[in-house]
Design an enzyme around this catalytic site. Structure first.
Site, PDB file in Angstrom:
ATOM      1  N   LYS A 113       0.833  -1.209   0.000  1.00 41.03           N
ATOM      2  CA  LYS A 113       0.000   0.000   0.000  1.00 41.03           C
ATOM      3  C   LYS A 113       0.870   1.263   0.000  1.00 41.03           C
ATOM      4  O   LYS A 113       2.088   1.182   0.101  1.00 41.03           O
ATOM      5  CB  LYS A 113      -0.966  -0.041   1.192  1.00 41.03           C
ATOM      6  CG  LYS A 113      -1.906  -1.259   1.146  1.00 41.03           C
ATOM      7  CD  LYS A 113      -3.014  -1.130   0.105  1.00 41.03           C
ATOM      8  CE  LYS A 113      -3.647  -2.437  -0.312  1.00 41.03           C
ATOM      9  NZ  LYS A 113      -4.533  -3.058   0.653  1.00 41.03           N
TER      10      LYS A 113
HETATM   11  C1  LIG Z   1      -5.575  -4.188   0.932  1.00 35.73           C
HETATM   12  C2  LIG Z   1      -7.026  -3.925   1.009  1.00 35.73           C
HETATM   13  C3  LIG Z   1      -7.767  -4.214   2.148  1.00 35.73           C
HETATM   14  C4  LIG Z   1      -7.209  -4.995   3.309  1.00 35.73           C
HETATM   15  O1  LIG Z   1      -6.160  -4.390   3.924  1.00 35.73           O
HETATM   16  P1  LIG Z   1      -5.372  -5.225   5.057  1.00 35.73           P
HETATM   17  O2  LIG Z   1      -4.583  -4.162   5.767  1.00 35.73           O
HETATM   18  O3  LIG Z   1      -4.504  -6.196   4.343  1.00 35.73           O
HETATM   19  O4  LIG Z   1      -6.376  -5.862   5.912  1.00 35.73           O
HETATM   20  C5  LIG Z   1      -9.087  -3.836   2.194  1.00 35.73           C
HETATM   21  N1  LIG Z   1      -9.664  -3.230   1.152  1.00 35.73           N
HETATM   22  C6  LIG Z   1      -8.992  -2.963   0.022  1.00 35.73           C
HETATM   23  C7  LIG Z   1      -9.701  -2.261  -1.081  1.00 35.73           C
HETATM   24  C8  LIG Z   1      -7.659  -3.312  -0.097  1.00 35.73           C
HETATM   25  O5  LIG Z   1      -7.002  -3.089  -1.232  1.00 35.73           O
END
Ligand SMILES: *Cc1c(COP(=O)(O)O)cnc(C)c1O
Length: 401
Positions: free
Chosen positions: A202
């Site tokens: 991210k």
């Molecule tokens: C990555 C992601 C999540 C989950 O994030 P985590 O921190 O891995 O739980 C939720 N929603 C979207 C749209 C994502 O891309």
């Protein structure tokens, strides 16, 4: 005896070397973040503590939110945000089908019932029409809605809440892609329940981690308890000198706190975020310029400048010509270019297929066939973007000749 040293040719000097592969994703944990991790490990306090408190304040300030509650993941953030409403079990919660499965699991794990909303195939996000249509299928009214700012594009929370017949504070924003996005000058993060991810790929990578930002002090206090077993506030201090072992539990919480080790990494990474966001925007612009003239491929949607700012978590094109998305992805992979697809609509996953409404979810289905996410991360260079574009051009122009 000394170790023999051999002069090794640099990559570019190796005869006939294939161009370096361009992976789809990159996780850049900076030197200061690694040093901070060492510092925390040496300190004797690695779980939730002062680093978390500081990270919460700093991230909340970055997105213009009065409160931040650090948690173990965005998935946990969404579940906790939904639990904070105290809805009766089985209450309908609207959510986009064009999202990550974890966001829908969170609804289920909160004891609620996901109702899938279709998307506009150009934006990947629900519209007032698709939301109103899905809301009409719920007996009674939905209790909440989880909306994802897909790819880092931004949606209009107030308009979509109104379409669902919900007050705006019943919208949980899945901002996993939207750290750095803004809607009409207001950063994503300043709502009632905005959920961020610090997963390895991210925009602010820690490895794992998440946060809920909120404008509501009571919700923030509830979340702080609920993320750590529901123990009375600041129970984490009980092992500090002068701390008390006494605590109370008024309801069963989750085990979803963030460690100081992660928070310290996040704080150092946050210092890089403004520059990283600029790099992402510059790379997206470079892609735009290169992709615009290619046959059979569409640029990603982005808000008009007056309407918002795109965080460019993903650069997702739509392949819409004589060659299938899968074939484009395969050929790019042969040339060392990694790609991905965001997302497989959740109604196409076995577990959620029973949630497909009678008319289907045609916007998401159409978009899914075409979607292709190209590499995009701050350590990618403009030259590498040009390499991706020329590989894409070869594939597509070959198909259109
Ligand atoms: C990555 C992601 C999540 C989950 O994030 P985590 O921190 O891995 O739980 C939720 N929603 C979207 C749209 C994502 O891309």
């Amino acid at each position: 005896m000394s170790t023999p040293t051999v002069a090794r040719p640099r990559t570019s000097e190796r005869a006939g070397a294939a161009p370096a592969a361009i992976p789809f994703a990159d996780c850049w944990i900076t030197e200061p973040a690694r040093a901070a991790a060492q510092r925390v490990l040496a300190s004797g306090w690695v779980t939730t503590g002062v680093e978390c408190t500081a990270f919460e304040a700093e991230l909340a300030a970055y997105v213009g939110a009065p409160h931040g509650v650090a948690v173990s993941s965005c998935t946990a953030a969404i579940e906790l945000a939904l639990r904070s409403y105290g809805l009766p079990a089985g209450t309908a919660v609207l959510t986009s089908t064009m999202t990550f499965c974890g966001a829908v699991h969170a609804i289920e794990h909160a004891g609620l019932r996901p109702v899938l909303v279709d998307v506009d195939p150009d934006t990947g996000m629900p519209t007032t029409d698709t939301v109103a249509r899905a809301a009409a299928t719920c007996e009674g009214r939905p209790g909440a809605m989880v909306l994802v700012h897909w790819a880092g594009d931004v949606l209009d929370r107030a308009a979509l809440a109104a379409a669902a017949g919900l007050p705006e504070d019943r919208v949980v924003e899945d901002a996993a892609h939207a750290l750095g996005s803004a809607h009409r000058g207001v950063p994503v993060g300043s709502g009632a329940a905005v959920c961020f991810s610090f997963y390895a790929t991210k925009n602010l990578p820690i490895g794992e981690g998440g946060m809920v930002t909120t404008d509501d002090p009571d919700r923030a206090a509830w979340l702080r308890r609920a993320r750590l077993h529901g123990m009375s506030q600041d129970a984490w201090r009980r092992y500090l000198p002068g701390g008390s072992w006494r605590y109370d539990v008024a309801e069963a919480g989750l085990k979803a706190n963030l460690s100081d080790l992660q928070a310290a990494i996040g704080r150092e990474q946050l210092a890089f975020l403004p520059a990283w966001q600029e790099a992402r925007a510059a790379l997206a612009e470079r892609y735009d310029a290169g992709v615009a003239d290619l046959p059979g491929v569409r640029l990603p949607h982005r808000p008009e400048p007056a309407d918002g700012r795109h965080a460019w978590h993903l650069y997702a094109v739509q392949v819409d010509g004589g060659v299938s998305r899968d074939e484009v992805a395969r050929t790019l992979a042969e040339r060392g270019v990694g790609t991905s697809v965001h997302f497989i609509p959740v109604h196409r996953l076995t577990h959620y297929s029973p949630l497909t409404p009678p008319g289907g979810l045609p916007g998401a289905d159409l978009m899914f066939e075409r979607l292709l996410s190209l590499p995009l991360y701050p350590r990618l260079s403009l030259d590498r973007v040009d390499d991706v574009v020329s590989a894409l051009a070869d594939v597509l122009e070959g198909a259109h000749r």
